[in-house]
Write a protein that holds these residues in place. Structure first.
Motif, short mmCIF file in Angstrom:
data_model
loop_
_atom_site.label_atom_id
_atom_site.label_comp_id
_atom_site.label_asym_id
_atom_site.label_seq_id
_atom_site.Cartn_x
_atom_site.Cartn_y
_atom_site.Cartn_z
N PRO A 38 -13.72 11.40 -19.66
CA PRO A 38 -13.58 12.75 -20.21
C PRO A 38 -14.82 13.26 -20.94
CG PRO A 38 -12.32 11.19 -21.53
CD PRO A 38 -12.81 10.46 -20.31
N ILE A 39 -15.58 12.38 -21.54
CA ILE A 39 -16.78 12.83 -22.25
C ILE A 39 -17.83 13.31 -21.26
CG2 ILE A 39 -18.66 12.08 -23.77
CD1 ILE A 39 -16.56 10.14 -25.03
N TYR A 40 -18.04 12.57 -20.19
CA TYR A 40 -19.00 13.02 -19.17
C TYR A 40 -18.51 14.31 -18.51
CZ TYR A 40 -21.45 8.52 -19.38
OH TYR A 40 -22.18 7.43 -19.78
N ALA A 41 -17.20 14.42 -18.28
CA ALA A 41 -16.65 15.64 -17.67
C ALA A 41 -16.91 16.84 -18.58
CB ALA A 41 -15.16 15.47 -17.41
N ALA A 42 -16.68 16.69 -19.87
CA ALA A 42 -16.92 17.79 -20.82
C ALA A 42 -18.40 18.12 -20.90
CB ALA A 42 -16.39 17.41 -22.19
N ILE A 47 -23.05 21.80 -19.69
CA ILE A 47 -24.34 22.02 -19.04
C ILE A 47 -24.20 23.04 -17.90
CG2 ILE A 47 -26.24 20.92 -17.78
CD1 ILE A 47 -26.06 20.22 -20.78
N ALA A 48 -23.09 22.99 -17.17
CA ALA A 48 -22.87 23.99 -16.11
C ALA A 48 -22.74 25.39 -16.73
CB ALA A 48 -21.62 23.65 -15.31
N SER A 49 -22.08 25.48 -17.87
CA SER A 49 -21.96 26.78 -18.56
C SER A 49 -23.32 27.30 -18.98
CB SER A 49 -21.06 26.64 -19.78
OG SER A 49 -19.77 26.24 -19.39
N ALA A 51 -26.13 26.59 -17.51
CA ALA A 51 -26.83 26.99 -16.28
C ALA A 51 -26.35 28.36 -15.80
CB ALA A 51 -26.62 25.94 -15.19
N LEU A 52 -25.08 28.66 -16.01
CA LEU A 52 -24.56 29.99 -15.65
C LEU A 52 -25.04 31.06 -16.62
CD1 LEU A 52 -20.89 29.11 -14.63
CD2 LEU A 52 -22.73 29.88 -13.12
N ALA A 53 -25.18 30.68 -17.89
CA ALA A 53 -25.62 31.64 -18.90
C ALA A 53 -27.10 32.00 -18.72
CB ALA A 53 -25.39 31.09 -20.30
N VAL A 54 -27.88 31.03 -18.26
CA VAL A 54 -29.31 31.24 -18.04
C VAL A 54 -29.60 30.86 -16.59
CG1 VAL A 54 -31.63 30.65 -18.86
CG2 VAL A 54 -29.69 30.54 -20.44
N PRO A 55 -29.20 31.73 -15.65
CA PRO A 55 -29.30 31.36 -14.23
C PRO A 55 -30.73 31.40 -13.71
CG PRO A 55 -28.46 33.58 -14.44
CD PRO A 55 -28.63 33.05 -15.83
N ASN A 56 -31.37 30.26 -13.77
CA ASN A 56 -32.70 30.16 -13.16
C ASN A 56 -32.82 28.78 -12.52
OD1 ASN A 56 -33.66 28.24 -15.13
ND2 ASN A 56 -33.96 29.94 -16.55
N ALA A 57 -33.88 28.58 -11.80
CA ALA A 57 -34.06 27.34 -11.04
C ALA A 57 -34.11 26.12 -11.94
CB ALA A 57 -35.31 27.42 -10.18
N ILE A 58 -34.73 26.24 -13.09
CA ILE A 58 -34.84 25.09 -14.01
C ILE A 58 -33.46 24.69 -14.53
CG2 ILE A 58 -35.77 24.33 -16.23
CD1 ILE A 58 -38.26 26.03 -15.58
N VAL A 60 -30.52 25.19 -13.10
CA VAL A 60 -29.75 24.61 -12.00
C VAL A 60 -30.27 23.22 -11.66
CG1 VAL A 60 -29.14 24.88 -9.57
CG2 VAL A 60 -29.09 26.86 -11.09
N LEU A 61 -31.58 23.04 -11.67
CA LEU A 61 -32.16 21.72 -11.42
C LEU A 61 -31.74 20.74 -12.51
CD1 LEU A 61 -34.03 19.93 -9.72
CD2 LEU A 61 -35.92 20.71 -11.16
N GLY A 62 -31.77 21.20 -13.76
CA GLY A 62 -31.33 20.34 -14.86
C GLY A 62 -29.89 19.91 -14.70
N LEU A 63 -29.02 20.82 -14.29
CA LEU A 63 -27.62 20.49 -14.05
C LEU A 63 -27.50 19.45 -12.94
CD1 LEU A 63 -24.55 20.91 -14.32
CD2 LEU A 63 -24.79 22.86 -12.77
N ALA A 64 -28.23 19.63 -11.86
CA ALA A 64 -28.17 18.69 -10.73
C ALA A 64 -28.67 17.31 -11.13
CB ALA A 64 -28.98 19.24 -9.55
N VAL A 65 -29.77 17.25 -11.86
CA VAL A 65 -30.32 15.96 -12.29
C VAL A 65 -29.35 15.25 -13.24
CG1 VAL A 65 -32.17 14.89 -13.66
CG2 VAL A 65 -32.72 16.58 -11.91
N MET A 66 -28.76 16.01 -14.18
CA MET A 66 -27.80 15.43 -15.11
C MET A 66 -26.57 14.91 -14.38
SD MET A 66 -24.98 16.61 -17.65
CE MET A 66 -24.41 17.39 -16.21
N ALA A 67 -26.04 15.69 -13.45
CA ALA A 67 -24.85 15.27 -12.70
C ALA A 67 -25.14 14.01 -11.88
CB ALA A 67 -24.37 16.40 -11.80
N LEU A 68 -26.30 13.96 -11.26
CA LEU A 68 -26.68 12.77 -10.49
C LEU A 68 -26.82 11.56 -11.41
CD1 LEU A 68 -27.52 11.51 -7.79
CD2 LEU A 68 -29.86 12.19 -8.32
#
Length: 108
Positions: A38-42, A47-49, A51-58, A60-68
């Motif tokens: 649950p902590i990783y899910a939250a 982080i996804a929020s 990325a949506l609040a500041v929609p730019n490539a960096i 989105v890339l940060g979200l992808a790297v963190m999720a991976l």
């Protein structure tokens, strides 16, 4: 990281198991009854929020790297460790509980 940190210290390199097994109970109540992480899910939701609040490539890339990174940490380090400590109890828990979302990522 200190050069000679013991395995139980917070500065131990990733993937280093504790030097002595921790005989803690397997927690399956509270938010852990819905998902195993649950902590990783939250954290992913936050982080996804962002990325949506500041929609730019960096962002989105940060979200992808963190999720991976979280996926690798959980699958290669945490789940094998919990399996080795809790055995069949963890196997049954993983079979009925999703990894990050309820019902998704259950072990077979």
């Amino acid at each position: 990281m200190p050069p000679c940190s013991p395995p139980n210290s917070p500065w131990a390199p990733p993937g280093v198991p504790p030097s002595t097994p921790r005989n803690t109970p397997l927690v399956t109540t509270g938010p852990f009854r819905l998902v195993r992480n649950p902590i990783y899910a939250a954290l992913t939701v936050v982080i996804a929020s962002l990325a949506l609040a500041v929609p730019n490539a960096i962002a989105v890339l940060g979200l992808a790297v963190m999720a991976l990174g979280i996926e690798i940490q959980v699958r290669r380090i945490e789940e094998p460790y919990l399996q080795s400590i809790h055995g069949n109890d963890y196997q049954r828990y993983a079979a009925r509980t999703g990894r990050f979302l309820p019902g998704l990522g259950r072990e077979r």
